[in-house]
Write a protein that holds these residues in place. Structure first.
Motif, PDB file in Angstrom:
ATOM      1  N   ALA A  23      31.466  12.510 -45.728  1.00  0.00           N
ATOM      2  CA  ALA A  23      30.922  11.874 -44.520  1.00  0.00           C
ATOM      3  C   ALA A  23      29.643  11.108 -44.846  1.00  0.00           C
ATOM      4  N   SER A  24      28.828  11.662 -45.740  1.00  0.00           N
ATOM      5  CA  SER A  24      27.592  10.984 -46.137  1.00  0.00           C
ATOM      6  C   SER A  24      27.900   9.692 -46.889  1.00  0.00           C
ATOM      7  N   VAL A  25      28.889   9.746 -47.776  1.00  0.00           N
ATOM      8  CA  VAL A  25      29.287   8.544 -48.509  1.00  0.00           C
ATOM      9  C   VAL A  25      29.816   7.489 -47.539  1.00  0.00           C
ATOM     10  N   SER A  26      30.610   7.928 -46.577  1.00  0.00           N
ATOM     11  CA  SER A  26      31.159   7.004 -45.589  1.00  0.00           C
ATOM     12  C   SER A  26      30.048   6.332 -44.797  1.00  0.00           C
ATOM     13  N   ARG A  27      29.049   7.121 -44.380  1.00  0.00           N
ATOM     14  CA  ARG A  27      27.921   6.542 -43.638  1.00  0.00           C
ATOM     15  C   ARG A  27      27.176   5.528 -44.501  1.00  0.00           C
ATOM     16  N   TYR A  28      27.014   5.836 -45.768  1.00  0.00           N
ATOM     17  CA  TYR A  28      26.328   4.926 -46.697  1.00  0.00           C
ATOM     18  C   TYR A  28      27.090   3.601 -46.806  1.00  0.00           C
ATOM     19  N   LEU A  29      28.398   3.694 -46.958  1.00  0.00           N
ATOM     20  CA  LEU A  29      29.224   2.503 -47.113  1.00  0.00           C
ATOM     21  C   LEU A  29      29.222   1.637 -45.864  1.00  0.00           C
ATOM     22  N   ASN A  30      29.025   2.264 -44.711  1.00  0.00           N
ATOM     23  CA  ASN A  30      29.017   1.532 -43.445  1.00  0.00           C
ATOM     24  C   ASN A  30      27.616   1.120 -43.024  1.00  0.00           C
ATOM     25  N   GLY A  31      26.658   1.283 -43.958  1.00  0.00           N
ATOM     26  CA  GLY A  31      25.299   0.838 -43.693  1.00  0.00           C
ATOM     27  C   GLY A  31      24.495   1.739 -42.779  1.00  0.00           C
ATOM     28  N   LYS A  32      24.976   2.956 -42.547  1.00  0.00           N
ATOM     29  CA  LYS A  32      24.278   3.882 -41.652  1.00  0.00           C
ATOM     30  C   LYS A  32      23.459   4.874 -42.491  1.00  0.00           C
ATOM     31  N   LYS A  33      22.347   4.383 -43.029  1.00  0.00           N
ATOM     32  CA  LYS A  33      21.544   5.183 -43.952  1.00  0.00           C
ATOM     33  C   LYS A  33      20.367   5.878 -43.274  1.00  0.00           C
ATOM     34  N   GLY A  34      20.219   5.656 -41.978  1.00  0.00           N
ATOM     35  CA  GLY A  34      19.072   6.211 -41.276  1.00  0.00           C
ATOM     36  C   GLY A  34      19.051   7.723 -41.225  1.00  0.00           C
ATOM     37  N   ALA A  35      20.248   8.346 -41.278  1.00  0.00           N
ATOM     38  CA  ALA A  35      20.325   9.800 -41.153  1.00  0.00           C
ATOM     39  C   ALA A  35      20.250  10.506 -42.498  1.00  0.00           C
ATOM     40  N   MET A  36      20.008   9.763 -43.598  1.00  0.00           N
ATOM     41  CA  MET A  36      19.953  10.393 -44.910  1.00  0.00           C
ATOM     42  C   MET A  36      18.639  10.040 -45.606  1.00  0.00           C
ATOM     43  N   THR A  37      18.249  10.874 -46.565  1.00  0.00           N
ATOM     44  CA  THR A  37      17.013  10.609 -47.296  1.00  0.00           C
ATOM     45  C   THR A  37      17.230   9.482 -48.293  1.00  0.00           C
ATOM     46  N   GLU A  38      16.133   8.913 -48.739  1.00  0.00           N
ATOM     47  CA  GLU A  38      16.218   7.846 -49.722  1.00  0.00           C
ATOM     48  C   GLU A  38      16.834   8.356 -51.016  1.00  0.00           C
ATOM     49  N   GLN A  39      16.553   9.601 -51.382  1.00  0.00           N
ATOM     50  CA  GLN A  39      17.111  10.176 -52.605  1.00  0.00           C
ATOM     51  C   GLN A  39      18.624  10.314 -52.497  1.00  0.00           C
ATOM     52  N   THR A  40      19.105  10.727 -51.329  1.00  0.00           N
ATOM     53  CA  THR A  40      20.556  10.847 -51.126  1.00  0.00           C
ATOM     54  C   THR A  40      21.229   9.498 -51.270  1.00  0.00           C
ATOM     55  N   ASN A  43      21.403   8.584 -54.872  1.00  0.00           N
ATOM     56  CA  ASN A  43      22.422   9.365 -55.587  1.00  0.00           C
ATOM     57  C   ASN A  43      23.819   8.790 -55.340  1.00  0.00           C
ATOM     58  N   ILE A  44      24.066   8.414 -54.100  1.00  0.00           N
ATOM     59  CA  ILE A  44      25.378   7.841 -53.764  1.00  0.00           C
ATOM     60  C   ILE A  44      25.570   6.509 -54.467  1.00  0.00           C
ATOM     61  N   GLN A  45      24.539   5.662 -54.443  1.00  0.00           N
ATOM     62  CA  GLN A  45      24.627   4.358 -55.104  1.00  0.00           C
ATOM     63  C   GLN A  45      24.860   4.530 -56.605  1.00  0.00           C
ATOM     64  N   ALA A  46      24.180   5.485 -57.226  1.00  0.00           N
ATOM     65  CA  ALA A  46      24.353   5.736 -58.661  1.00  0.00           C
ATOM     66  C   ALA A  46      25.764   6.199 -58.963  1.00  0.00           C
ATOM     67  N   ALA A  47      26.323   7.053 -58.105  1.00  0.00           N
ATOM     68  CA  ALA A  47      27.691   7.548 -58.307  1.00  0.00           C
ATOM     69  C   ALA A  47      28.707   6.421 -58.171  1.00  0.00           C
ATOM     70  N   ILE A  48      28.485   5.551 -57.191  1.00  0.00           N
ATOM     71  CA  ILE A  48      29.380   4.410 -56.985  1.00  0.00           C
ATOM     72  C   ILE A  48      29.389   3.514 -58.218  1.00  0.00           C
ATOM     73  N   GLN A  49      28.208   3.254 -58.761  1.00  0.00           N
ATOM     74  CA  GLN A  49      28.106   2.387 -59.933  1.00  0.00           C
ATOM     75  C   GLN A  49      28.714   3.036 -61.168  1.00  0.00           C
ATOM     76  N   LYS A  50      28.475   4.325 -61.348  1.00  0.00           N
ATOM     77  CA  LYS A  50      28.991   5.021 -62.525  1.00  0.00           C
ATOM     78  C   LYS A  50      30.503   5.090 -62.516  1.00  0.00           C
ATOM     79  N   LEU A  51      31.081   5.278 -61.338  1.00  0.00           N
ATOM     80  CA  LEU A  51      32.536   5.401 -61.215  1.00  0.00           C
ATOM     81  C   LEU A  51      33.228   4.058 -60.985  1.00  0.00           C
ATOM     82  N   ASN A  52      32.420   2.993 -60.862  1.00  0.00           N
ATOM     83  CA  ASN A  52      32.995   1.682 -60.525  1.00  0.00           C
ATOM     84  C   ASN A  52      33.868   1.760 -59.272  1.00  0.00           C
ATOM     85  N   TYR A  53      33.343   2.470 -58.299  1.00  0.00           N
ATOM     86  CA  TYR A  53      34.117   2.693 -57.076  1.00  0.00           C
ATOM     87  C   TYR A  53      34.118   1.448 -56.192  1.00  0.00           C
TER      88      TYR A  53
END
Length: 227
Positions: A23-40, A43-53
């Motif tokens: 759900a957190s990844v989904s919110r990130y992808l939809n631009g809804k980052k207000g409910a998560m910390t900058e570190q989270t 972390n999601i952006q780094a995982a996306i880049q590492k996995l070439n998602y």
């Protein structure tokens, strides 16, 4: 990084590597980052880049019930003005995250009808239409999906939709009066079939009304579909 031939990376893989929920990844992808910390978010952006998602656009469209695509049907893509309308509209839509899909009727009423029926079967969020037909009921009969429709450039009588049009009468009247002021007393209008589009009828009427006694008007009409 997944090796060639391995299964496609999913949102679950991203969530697992980032140590967050899907759900957190989904919110990130939809631009809804207000409910998560900058570190989270990092972390999601780094995982996306590492996995070439690469997110599945189709899946996101189904989840959000929106494709973020708008169909734009123009009367003739070879017409400079049609292209300029598309360019302006697509720029505004892209600023809001939409993709504009250009479709050309090629000055054919039958093609216009076919495109409107085809759009009904696609997951567009809206329709911009530069119509060939003067019949609003004919458009309503073809475009039966419940989504926003905006008529562009050519005014329809009894239109059920918003219309964005130019004051063609006044523009052509002013232009003709300028020619008359320069001493020109013979005007030739070269146009596609005038009665087939409200814009042409309005411009032609503006030209006629601007001419005075003793000044002549000659009209040469052609059929766009012949070219």
């Amino acid at each position: 990084m997944p090796s060639k031939g391995s299964k496609k990376t999913t949102i679950r893989d991203v969530a697992r590597l980032a140590g967050v929920s899907t759900a957190s990844v989904s919110r990130y992808l939809n631009g809804k980052k207000g409910a998560m910390t900058e570190q989270t978010a990092q972390n999601i952006q780094a995982a996306i880049q590492k996995l070439n998602y690469v997110p599945s656009f189709t899946a996101r469209a189904m989840n959000n019930n929106a494709s973020k695509m708008v169909a734009f049907v123009v009367s003739n893509i070879e017409d400079y003005f049609s292209v300029e309308i598309f360019r302006g509209a697509s720029q505004v839509l892209e600023n809001s995250g939409y993709v504009t899909v250009l479709m050309d009727t090629n000055s054919s009423l039958q093609r216009e009808q076919e495109l409107l029926e085809s759009i009904n079967q696609r997951s567009f969020d809206g329709l911009l239409l530069q119509p060939l037909t003067n019949d609003a009921q004919e458009i309503a009969k073809r475009a039966v999906r419940q989504f926003p429709i905006v008529i562009m450039d050519r005014e329809l009588e009894l239109s059920a939709w918003p219309q964005v049009v130019t004051n063609n009468y006044q523009a052509s009247y002013n232009a003709t009066r300028d020619f008359v002021a320069q001493g020109i007393d013979e005007v030739v209008v070269v146009s596609s079939q005038i009665q087939s589009a409200s814009t042409r009828r309005q411009r032609y009427q503006g030209i006629k009304d601007a001419l005075q006694s003793g000044q002549s008007l000659k009209t040469i009409e052609f059929n766009e579909s012949d070219f």
